[in-house]
Design an enzyme around this catalytic site. Structure first.
Site, PDB file in Angstrom:
ATOM      1  N   LEU A  62      41.529  37.841  32.969  1.00  0.00           N
ATOM      2  CA  LEU A  62      40.217  37.928  33.398  1.00  0.00           C
ATOM      3  C   LEU A  62      40.381  39.029  34.485  1.00  0.00           C
ATOM      4  CD1 LEU A  62      39.540  33.998  33.653  1.00  0.00           C
ATOM      5  CD2 LEU A  62      38.813  35.686  31.855  1.00  0.00           C
ATOM      6  N   LYS A  64      42.604  41.061  37.868  1.00  0.00           N
ATOM      7  CA  LYS A  64      43.860  41.386  38.619  1.00  0.00           C
ATOM      8  C   LYS A  64      43.804  41.805  40.079  1.00  0.00           C
ATOM      9  CE  LYS A  64      44.927  45.779  36.390  1.00  0.00           C
ATOM     10  NZ  LYS A  64      45.618  46.208  35.627  1.00  0.00           N
ATOM     11  N   ALA A  68      48.422  38.943  42.325  1.00  0.00           N
ATOM     12  CA  ALA A  68      48.195  37.856  41.256  1.00  0.00           C
ATOM     13  C   ALA A  68      47.434  38.464  39.875  1.00  0.00           C
ATOM     14  CB  ALA A  68      47.555  36.470  41.664  1.00  0.00           C
ATOM     15  N   CYS A  70      44.644  36.795  37.097  1.00  0.00           N
ATOM     16  CA  CYS A  70      44.035  35.909  36.518  1.00  0.00           C
ATOM     17  C   CYS A  70      43.732  35.725  34.993  1.00  0.00           C
ATOM     18  CB  CYS A  70      42.598  35.856  37.134  1.00  0.00           C
ATOM     19  SG  CYS A  70      41.539  34.285  37.095  1.00  0.00           S
ATOM     20  N   LYS A  85      44.881  31.675  38.106  1.00  0.00           N
ATOM     21  CA  LYS A  85      45.495  32.526  39.077  1.00  0.00           C
ATOM     22  C   LYS A  85      46.852  32.407  39.189  1.00  0.00           C
ATOM     23  CE  LYS A  85      44.411  34.582  43.747  1.00  0.00           C
ATOM     24  NZ  LYS A  85      43.552  34.518  44.816  1.00  0.00           N
ATOM     25  N   ASP A 179      35.348  38.237  52.696  1.00  0.00           N
ATOM     26  CA  ASP A 179      35.781  39.425  51.713  1.00  0.00           C
ATOM     27  C   ASP A 179      34.517  39.293  50.429  1.00  0.00           C
ATOM     28  OD1 ASP A 179      36.637  41.667  50.368  1.00  0.00           O
ATOM     29  OD2 ASP A 179      38.161  40.517  49.080  1.00  0.00           O
TER      30      ASP A 179
END
Length: 643
Positions: A62, A64, A68, A70, A85, A179
């Protein structure tokens, strides 16, 4: 121009920084992010949580980030799909890296809000840490903007309202996101927005104890963060301004060809506002991107800005908005009707002819969904029935009329449909009024009353507007209180001071709040309430000469039930006040109690009012035309189903 956009908004690679140095550290972290963007090639497809015994099947990627990737992850026992995640242990081998992941888990797992990505579970095996999150099938706003290039203002209002709701919840929990950007706003199957990715989130500290770390995505950093003054709630609000700008214009406000110039623009709060933006959008962006943190609006005030209150906010967006612009200009019969009604009020003869032609067609084709307003207190709708003729003297009372109900609404009911019955309390008020009217009609002799009295009525409805095909039924009382009985069965009143709102979910249960401090979940209804108030104030005149006098010792009046037939409008209030407006001749009757005595007021075709004690009518009788109206009003109370 594309360099920073790719760095900050690339949907599948979330690049950000959290380092005390500026350009050098940022570039170093960006390179590390790119190097670490790939999970180990040997990652297992079937993953087992040994603590619970559950097995999960890993699906497609999905997104990155630095540590990590996802993935879609399906629980094999329930088929529930998660966004997982997955962080390899090799990426968080240093203590401070592991602490960062643990802090993210601890912050996110306790959050529960409609507009926050839901945290479900976490576990780990010898290779990876797994965080199971709410799956948002429409991906992120970054993906949507990439396909769309720019969004319309109604869409931006729709998304911003949900972002503000989620962000307000975070700040109430004393959590800063740090963020906020399009790539961290995820969209569910139902097009609901969810704030996610709490990798840089932190607990709010007092101004003196704030960390001076420069943290976030370059294009969304605030001046105070760049100046190492720390990150506060105001910094999240700044990022919100950057998000709004980016959605409307397709690029961040401080985007330049190099990072140093971007930081210079941010520190100076220097950006352009194209003329394509509405004045309200420009004003809101300017306030959100104020250079001084204290000058930025609080989240509570953002949704009350003209950008929201003076513009259309869709209740829901279609999934097609992910790849193509929505069409908000599909004409509805009600909207078209309001425009023609306004033309009839203020235009010439040709406008009036068009309006009445539309009215006739609208009533014939939509008998149960009308949007009719009254002028001079009079309905714009001509009666579908014939005028009531007075009964000749000496003849028995008129037999019961057939009532053709068109539309209705009740406090506590689910809509304006007649299939939603009022609750038992509303019904008991109606029964009491019906018994009073029936008793008067059955025992009142023929003839005319010997005397009437001149008094000041407590309150009565002077203006009304039916917009139940979309929102509900609105009215203005003679004491200048404006009320709306919404289609969802709730009621709101805007008091005469225009600063206080009373909210009723059912009879007797009142919540009071100020228009300067509206609970988030009431913002939409208050906006509609103000729209009704403005419309009636600007376009409608009072419906009679009856003077009212507010009684501060009496409870506030609010509408329990309204009914519209093809001949009249009926309104029933919480204290038993009962008013019926007749379309064809614009007459009205009002039944109420004053000083523990029933009074009946009749406003005739000339808008002249006469008030009688009900006791005097029982002794002396009343004119035949008034009697007929009383009989019809009683029948409206007794007939509950449309014909």
């Amino acid at each position: 121009m594309e360099l920073l956009r790719n760095i900050t908004e690339q949907p599948t690679n979330i690049n950000r920084m959290c380092e005390p140095k500026l350009q050098g550290s940022c570039e170093l972290r960006r390179k590390r992010t790119e190097e670490h963007g790939h999970a180990p090639a040997e990652m297992a497809r079937i993953v087992t949580d040994h603590a619970s015994g559950k097995c999960y099947c890993r699906g497609k990627v999905l997104g990155k980030g630095g540590f990590a990737k996802c993935y879609e992850m399906t629980d094999l026992s329930t088929s529930k799909v998660y966004a997982a995640k997955i962080i390899p242990h090799t990426r968080v081998s240093k203590p401070h890296q592991r602490e960062k992941i643990d802090r993210e888990i601890e912050l996110h797992r306790v959050l529960h809000h409609k507009h926050i990505v839901q945290f479900y579970h976490h576990f780990e095996d010898k290779d990876n840490i797994y965080i199971l999150l709410e799956y948002c099938s429409r991906r992120s706003l970054a993906h949507i903007l990439k396909a769309r290039k720019v969004l319309t203002e109604p869409e931006v209002r729709y998304y911003l309202r949900q972002i503000v709701s989620g962000l307000k919840y975070l700040h109430e929990q004393e959590i800063l996101h740090r963020d906020l950007k399009l790539g961290n706003f995820f969209v569910s199957e139902l097009m609901e927005l969810k704030v996610g990715d709490f990798g840089l989130a932190a607990k709010l500290e007092s101004a003196g104890n704030r960390k001076k770390t420069i943290c976030g995505t370059p294009n969304y950093l605030s001046p105070e963060v760049l100046n190492k003054q720390g990150h506060g709630c105001e910094s999240d609000v700044w990022a919100l301004g950057c998000v709004m700008y980016t959605m409307l214009l397709g690029r961040p406000p401080f985007e330049t060809t190099n990072l140093k110039e971007t930081y210079r623009c941010i520190r100076e709060a220097r950006y352009s506002l194209p003329s394509s933006l509405s004045p309200q959008a420009k004003q809101l962006i300017s306030s959100l991107l104020a250079k001084t943190p204290e000058d930025r609006p609080h989240l509570d005030h953002i949704l009350r800005h003209d950008f929201f209150t003076h513009g259309f906010v869709p209740e829901r967006l279609p999934a097609s908005c992910c790849h193509s612009a929505p069409d908000f200009h599909v004409s509805s019969p009600a909207k078209s009707f309001f425009k023609k009604a306004a033309a009839a009020l203020f235009g010439g003869k040709r406008d009036k002819v068009k309006y009445y032609e539309t009215l006739s067609e609208y009533i014939n084709h939509s008998p149960r969904k009308t949007a009719l307003a009254n002028v001079d207190g009079r309905p714009l709708s001509p009666s579908a029935g014939r005028p009531v003729a007075p009964s000749p003297e000496g003849l028995p009372p008129m037999t019961r009329d057939t009532i053709r109900l068109i539309v209705r609404g009740s406090l506590g009911s689910c809509s304006s449909s007649s299939e939603c019955l009022e609750d038992s309390t509303t019904g008991s008020v109606a029964e009491t009024v019906a018994s009073v009217l029936r008793g008067c009609l059955e025992n009142m002799p023929k003839g005319k009353p010997n005397a009437f009295i001149i008094l000041r009525m407590r309150v009565w409805v002077t203006k009304w507007v039916d917009y139940s095909n979309k929102y509900g039924f609105g009215y203005q009382l003679s004491d200048h209180i404006v009320g709306v009985l919404f289609n969802n069965g709730t009621h709101m009143s805007l008091l005469a001071d225009k600063k206080t709102v009373h909210y009723y979910a059912e009879l007797g249960q009142c919540s009071v709040f100020s228009t300067s401090d509206i609970p988030e979940h009431f913002v939409g209804q208050v906006t509609v309430l103000k729209y009704f108030a403005h419309y009636m104030e600007e376009n409608l005149m009072d419906g009679g000469d009856l003077v009212s006098q507010a009684d501060t010792h009496m409870p506030r009046l609010y509408l329990l039930q309204w009914l519209k037939s093809d001949r009249a409008l009926m309104m029933l209030f919480n204290d038993g006040t009962f008013q019926v407006n007749f379309y064809h001749d614009h007459t009205k009757i009002i039944l109420c109690t004053q000083r523990e005595e029933y009074m009946l007021t009749y406003i005739n075709e000339e808008r002249v009012s006469t008030t009688f004690r009900l006791s005097s009518l029982l002794t002396s009788g009343c004119p035949a035309d008034l009697r007929q109206r009383m009989e019809y009003s009683l029948n409206m109370l007794l007939d509950k189903q449309p014909v």
